[in-house]
Design a protein around this motif. Structure first.
Motif, mmCIF file in Angstrom:
data_model
loop_
_atom_site.group_PDB
_atom_site.id
_atom_site.type_symbol
_atom_site.label_atom_id
_atom_site.label_comp_id
_atom_site.label_asym_id
_atom_site.label_seq_id
_atom_site.Cartn_x
_atom_site.Cartn_y
_atom_site.Cartn_z
ATOM 1 N N ALA A 119 0.853 -1.182 0.000
ATOM 2 C CA ALA A 119 0.000 0.000 0.000
ATOM 3 C C ALA A 119 0.891 1.234 0.000
ATOM 4 C CB ALA A 119 -0.898 -0.006 1.225
ATOM 5 N N LYS A 120 0.731 2.081 -0.988
ATOM 6 C CA LYS A 120 1.541 3.292 -1.085
ATOM 7 C C LYS A 120 0.706 4.551 -0.938
ATOM 8 C CE LYS A 120 4.890 0.961 -3.939
ATOM 9 N NZ LYS A 120 6.241 1.052 -3.522
ATOM 10 N N LYS A 121 -0.612 4.384 -0.771
ATOM 11 C CA LYS A 121 -1.525 5.510 -0.569
ATOM 12 C C LYS A 121 -2.445 5.205 0.600
ATOM 13 C CE LYS A 121 -1.935 7.158 -5.333
ATOM 14 N NZ LYS A 121 -2.879 7.469 -6.400
ATOM 15 N N VAL A 122 -3.055 6.237 1.132
ATOM 16 C CA VAL A 122 -4.060 6.065 2.167
ATOM 17 C C VAL A 122 -5.287 5.426 1.518
ATOM 18 C CG1 VAL A 122 -5.584 7.290 3.762
ATOM 19 C CG2 VAL A 122 -3.214 8.032 3.478
ATOM 20 N N GLY A 123 -5.893 4.449 2.181
ATOM 21 C CA GLY A 123 -7.076 3.804 1.623
ATOM 22 C C GLY A 123 -7.292 2.426 2.219
ATOM 23 N N GLU A 124 -8.151 1.660 1.554
ATOM 24 C CA GLU A 124 -8.485 0.322 2.028
ATOM 25 C C GLU A 124 -7.893 -0.725 1.086
ATOM 26 O OE1 GLU A 124 -12.590 -0.161 2.938
ATOM 27 O OE2 GLU A 124 -12.670 1.724 4.044
ATOM 28 N N TYR A 125 -7.300 -1.749 1.692
ATOM 29 C CA TYR A 125 -6.647 -2.813 0.955
ATOM 30 C C TYR A 125 -7.084 -4.151 1.522
ATOM 31 C CZ TYR A 125 -3.703 0.994 -0.683
ATOM 32 O OH TYR A 125 -3.263 2.152 -1.238
ATOM 33 N N GLU A 126 -6.561 -5.230 0.947
ATOM 34 C CA GLU A 126 -6.901 -6.559 1.410
ATOM 35 C C GLU A 126 -5.639 -7.409 1.504
ATOM 36 O OE1 GLU A 126 -9.205 -9.535 -1.062
ATOM 37 O OE2 GLU A 126 -10.756 -8.770 0.288
ATOM 38 N N ALA A 127 -5.458 -8.041 2.656
ATOM 39 C CA ALA A 127 -4.349 -8.962 2.853
ATOM 40 C C ALA A 127 -4.918 -10.374 2.922
ATOM 41 C CB ALA A 127 -3.608 -8.634 4.139
ATOM 42 N N VAL A 128 -4.183 -11.339 2.387
ATOM 43 C CA VAL A 128 -4.629 -12.727 2.408
ATOM 44 C C VAL A 128 -3.651 -13.525 3.272
ATOM 45 C CG1 VAL A 128 -5.126 -14.772 1.034
ATOM 46 C CG2 VAL A 128 -5.599 -12.505 0.099
ATOM 47 N N VAL A 129 -4.214 -14.238 4.270
ATOM 48 C CA VAL A 129 -3.410 -15.077 5.142
ATOM 49 C C VAL A 129 -3.612 -16.521 4.689
ATOM 50 C CG1 VAL A 129 -2.942 -15.754 7.521
ATOM 51 C CG2 VAL A 129 -3.790 -13.454 7.034
ATOM 52 N N HIS A 130 -2.508 -17.182 4.302
ATOM 53 C CA HIS A 130 -2.548 -18.548 3.773
ATOM 54 C C HIS A 130 -2.202 -19.528 4.893
ATOM 55 C CE1 HIS A 130 -2.448 -16.876 -0.335
ATOM 56 N NE2 HIS A 130 -1.619 -15.991 0.187
ATOM 57 N N PHE A 131 -3.210 -20.142 5.491
ATOM 58 C CA PHE A 131 -2.969 -21.113 6.552
ATOM 59 C C PHE A 131 -2.717 -22.506 6.002
ATOM 60 C CE2 PHE A 131 -5.429 -17.986 9.034
ATOM 61 C CZ PHE A 131 -4.506 -17.781 10.030
ATOM 62 N N HIS A 132 -3.410 -22.846 4.932
ATOM 63 C CA HIS A 132 -3.359 -24.194 4.363
ATOM 64 C C HIS A 132 -3.693 -24.064 2.890
ATOM 65 C CE1 HIS A 132 -4.984 -28.293 3.575
ATOM 66 N NE2 HIS A 132 -4.042 -28.666 4.414
ATOM 67 N N LYS A 133 -3.432 -25.119 2.147
ATOM 68 C CA LYS A 133 -3.720 -25.097 0.717
ATOM 69 C C LYS A 133 -5.181 -24.725 0.450
ATOM 70 C CE LYS A 133 -2.881 -29.031 -1.459
ATOM 71 N NZ LYS A 133 -2.631 -30.140 -2.386
ATOM 72 N N GLU A 134 -6.091 -25.197 1.292
ATOM 73 C CA GLU A 134 -7.516 -24.954 1.092
ATOM 74 C C GLU A 134 -8.106 -23.938 2.058
ATOM 75 O OE1 GLU A 134 -9.097 -28.874 1.439
ATOM 76 O OE2 GLU A 134 -7.894 -29.639 -0.214
ATOM 77 N N VAL A 135 -7.287 -23.363 2.953
ATOM 78 C CA VAL A 135 -7.793 -22.415 3.948
ATOM 79 C C VAL A 135 -7.018 -21.111 3.832
ATOM 80 C CG1 VAL A 135 -8.213 -22.006 6.396
ATOM 81 C CG2 VAL A 135 -8.353 -24.325 5.493
ATOM 82 N N GLU A 136 -7.705 -20.105 3.308
ATOM 83 C CA GLU A 136 -7.130 -18.766 3.196
ATOM 84 C C GLU A 136 -8.135 -17.773 3.755
ATOM 85 O OE1 GLU A 136 -6.367 -18.302 -0.963
ATOM 86 O OE2 GLU A 136 -4.514 -19.444 -0.872
ATOM 87 N N VAL A 137 -7.634 -16.753 4.450
ATOM 88 C CA VAL A 137 -8.506 -15.750 5.047
ATOM 89 C C VAL A 137 -8.143 -14.385 4.488
ATOM 90 C CG1 VAL A 137 -9.199 -14.656 7.208
ATOM 91 C CG2 VAL A 137 -8.684 -17.080 7.172
ATOM 92 N N LYS A 138 -9.172 -13.644 4.065
ATOM 93 C CA LYS A 138 -8.957 -12.283 3.583
ATOM 94 C C LYS A 138 -9.220 -11.318 4.728
ATOM 95 C CE LYS A 138 -9.990 -13.461 -1.122
ATOM 96 N NZ LYS A 138 -10.788 -13.265 -2.299
ATOM 97 N N VAL A 139 -8.221 -10.473 5.012
ATOM 98 C CA VAL A 139 -8.316 -9.519 6.106
ATOM 99 C C VAL A 139 -8.330 -8.115 5.519
ATOM 100 C CG1 VAL A 139 -7.179 -8.658 8.191
ATOM 101 C CG2 VAL A 139 -7.034 -11.076 7.616
ATOM 102 N N PRO A 140 -9.360 -7.315 5.830
ATOM 103 C CA PRO A 140 -9.368 -5.935 5.340
ATOM 104 C C PRO A 140 -8.321 -5.102 6.075
ATOM 105 C CG PRO A 140 -11.323 -6.373 6.656
ATOM 106 C CD PRO A 140 -10.575 -7.659 6.536
ATOM 107 N N VAL A 141 -7.571 -4.316 5.328
ATOM 108 C CA VAL A 141 -6.527 -3.466 5.886
ATOM 109 C C VAL A 141 -6.845 -2.030 5.515
ATOM 110 C CG1 VAL A 141 -4.059 -2.923 5.887
ATOM 111 C CG2 VAL A 141 -4.809 -5.290 5.675
ATOM 112 N N LYS A 142 -6.909 -1.171 6.522
ATOM 113 C CA LYS A 142 -7.202 0.241 6.287
ATOM 114 C C LYS A 142 -5.953 1.035 6.643
ATOM 115 C CE LYS A 142 -10.873 3.513 7.099
ATOM 116 N NZ LYS A 142 -12.141 3.742 7.813
ATOM 117 N N VAL A 143 -5.427 1.767 5.683
ATOM 118 C CA VAL A 143 -4.248 2.584 5.898
ATOM 119 C C VAL A 143 -4.717 4.020 6.100
ATOM 120 C CG1 VAL A 143 -2.059 3.384 4.933
ATOM 121 C CG2 VAL A 143 -2.840 1.063 4.475
#
Length: 180
Positions: A119-143
């Protein structure tokens, strides 16, 4: 070149997965570092047998990953960063900053399993956490800007003004009825 991965490599694949890579990447990096082996017919048979034997262990790993993913339900990360007058950040916010903010919230996550476009600007982004091949969680990130006022305070002030506006018409109606 077809190879069998010996460990998870974010962006390429997961452990025990057969993937295609360019010859140079496979021969010069993945195979010499022990992260992969060439996918010959005999290596594929060995992999299939190992997966068959490890099916129960893999189910337990997936279950643990799902439990970890459940911790992220309703989690939002807010990162305060120094911002120029044009709204551009001095530097960028990436996976390491997200991991730090999650640690402050009491959720320990290795930064290596988080993928996020910097993220290089102020705003909302999304991070993905990869726990397992079939389990991924999308986390909203607000800068947000480090010195900017809290958006929560603005919402409270708007709510405080709204009831005052509703009371004013009621008083004028009462005055009108007394004049008659």
């Amino acid at each position: 070149m077809e190879i069998i991965l010996k460990e998870d490599i974010i962006g390429l694949g997961y452990k025990n997965e057969i993937v295609n890579v360019k010859n140079g990447y496979g021969r010069n990096y993945l195979i010499p570092t022990g992260k992969a082996v060439i996918a010959t017919a005999s290596a594929k048979k060995v992999l299939a047998e190992n997966l068959r034997q490890q099916a129960h262990k893999l189910a337990v790993l997936k279950e643990n990953a799902e439990k970890n993913a459940a911790k992220f339900e309703g989690v939002e990360v807010v990162v305060a960063a120094k911002v120029s007058s044009t709204g551009m950040l001095y530097g960028s916010v990436g996976a390491a900053a997200v991991a730090e903010e999650l640690a402050k919230q009491g959720i320990e996550v290795d930064r290596k399993i988080i993928t996020m476009r910097d993220a290089k600007k102020v705003g909302e982004y999304e991070a993905v956490v990869h726990f397992h091949k079939e389990v991924e969680v999308k986390v909203p990130v607000k800068v947000i800007a480090e010195n900017a006022p809290e958006p929560v305070a603005e919402e409270k002030s708007e709510e405080a003004e709204a009831p005052a506006a509703e009371e004013a018409p009621a008083e004028t109606k009462a005055e009108e009825t007394t004049e008659e």
